[in-house]
Design an enzyme around this catalytic site. Structure first.
Site, PDB file in Angstrom:
ATOM      1  N   LYS A   1       1.268   4.259  -3.059  1.00 42.44           N
ATOM      2  CA  LYS A   1       0.953   5.682  -2.934  1.00 42.44           C
ATOM      3  C   LYS A   1       2.172   6.546  -3.269  1.00 42.44           C
ATOM      4  O   LYS A   1       2.030   7.648  -3.809  1.00 42.44           O
ATOM      5  CB  LYS A   1       0.424   5.986  -1.535  1.00 42.44           C
ATOM      6  CG  LYS A   1      -0.926   5.339  -1.239  1.00 42.44           C
ATOM      7  CD  LYS A   1      -1.988   5.744  -2.251  1.00 42.44           C
ATOM      8  CE  LYS A   1      -3.350   5.167  -1.920  1.00 42.44           C
ATOM      9  NZ  LYS A   1      -4.392   5.553  -2.890  1.00 42.44           N
TER      10      LYS A   1
ATOM     11  N   TYR B   1       0.823  -1.213   0.000  1.00 45.18           N
ATOM     12  CA  TYR B   1       0.000   0.000   0.000  1.00 45.18           C
ATOM     13  C   TYR B   1       0.855   1.260   0.000  1.00 45.18           C
ATOM     14  O   TYR B   1       0.649   2.163  -0.817  1.00 45.18           O
ATOM     15  CB  TYR B   1      -0.935   0.002   1.210  1.00 45.18           C
ATOM     16  CG  TYR B   1      -1.831   1.215   1.260  1.00 45.18           C
ATOM     17  CD1 TYR B   1      -2.981   1.277   0.468  1.00 45.18           C
ATOM     18  CD2 TYR B   1      -1.535   2.300   2.083  1.00 45.18           C
ATOM     19  CE1 TYR B   1      -3.809   2.400   0.499  1.00 45.18           C
ATOM     20  CE2 TYR B   1      -2.354   3.418   2.120  1.00 45.18           C
ATOM     21  CZ  TYR B   1      -3.484   3.461   1.326  1.00 45.18           C
ATOM     22  OH  TYR B   1      -4.292   4.570   1.351  1.00 45.18           O
TER      23      TYR B   1
END
Length: 237
Positions: free
Chosen positions: A164, A160
């Site tokens: 990003k 994750y």
């Protein structure tokens, strides 16, 4: 002057729904996009806005959505790339992250944003002043990740967090390509919000987390491009 037209991906719940709702409060014509048709239609009906079926990992779905918007409106003023996914708690650490998990996360959080942006960019170019807002996270900040005094230091979520970080560079890359056009491209960090992706935990509500995306989506001509912003100001890259 025709009303501003905005498409928000992953808008059937959480921050995406709040972005759609708040944009509507600003007088924007909102197109609520979601992968799940049943949930998306229900959310759109709640707001009284059109629903657009859009799976950011499906090229055919993306193409159909862009074609529909073109035929219905002929342009797009605002694209909010909000759709995103995270990983199971037992796959947070780099050493326990499978390649399949990494691919799945990147497929939505990075590749999906590029695919959707490229599909809708011709429509954004037809707008007087297009706006692209990418839903990032402070988890994507390299500076914060290496700061032992920062609250995110313990969260070493390879898939994750790195997705990003990659999304931030995607944002910068589009901003550079479109630098001399009226289109502005920015990334936002909503903060730790109480949504499904956080298991209902967080310091902020989805409504509060949506505010920064709405602010960047409604920038005037003097607004910034190529930035990474939270409600308190710029986020360290």
């Amino acid at each position: 002057m025709p009303k501003t037209i905005a498409l928000v991906t992953g808008a059937n719940k959480g921050i995406g729904f709040e972005i759609a709702r708040q944009l509507q409060e600003h007088g924007v014509t909102v197109l609520l996009a979601a992968r799940d048709e049943e949930r998306g239609k229900a959310a759109a009906a709640t707001l009284g806005v059109p629903f657009v079926q859009l799976d950011v990992t499906d090229p055919d779905s993306i193409k159909k959505a862009a074609t529909w918007v073109d035929l219905a409106y002929g342009r797009l003023d605002v694209l909010v790339n909000n759709a995103g996914i995270s990983v199971p708690n037992d796959e947070n650490a780099p050493s326990t992250t499978s390649i399949d998990t990494l691919r799945t996360i990147y497929d939505t959080n990075v590749f999906g944003v590029v695919a959707v942006t490229n599909a809708f960019l011709p429509l954004l170019r037809k707008a007087p002043a297009g706006r692209i807002v990418n839903q990032s996270s402070e988890m994507g900040s390299l500076a914060y990740a290496l700061d032992q005094d920062h609250p995110i230091w313990p969260v070493n979520n390879l898939a994750y967090n790195s997705s990003k970080t990659a999304l931030n560079m995607v944002t910068v890359s589009y901003a550079k390509e479109l630098w001399d056009t009226p289109i502005k491209v920015n990334a936002v960090a909503p903060g730790w919000c109480r949504t499904d992706i956080t298991g209902g935990e967080g310091f902020k509500s989805a409504e509060q987390g949506a505010a920064i995306a709405v602010k960047l989506a409604t920038l005037d001509a003097d607004g910034p491009t190529g930035t990474f912003m939270e409600d308190r100001g710029p986020v360290a890259w």
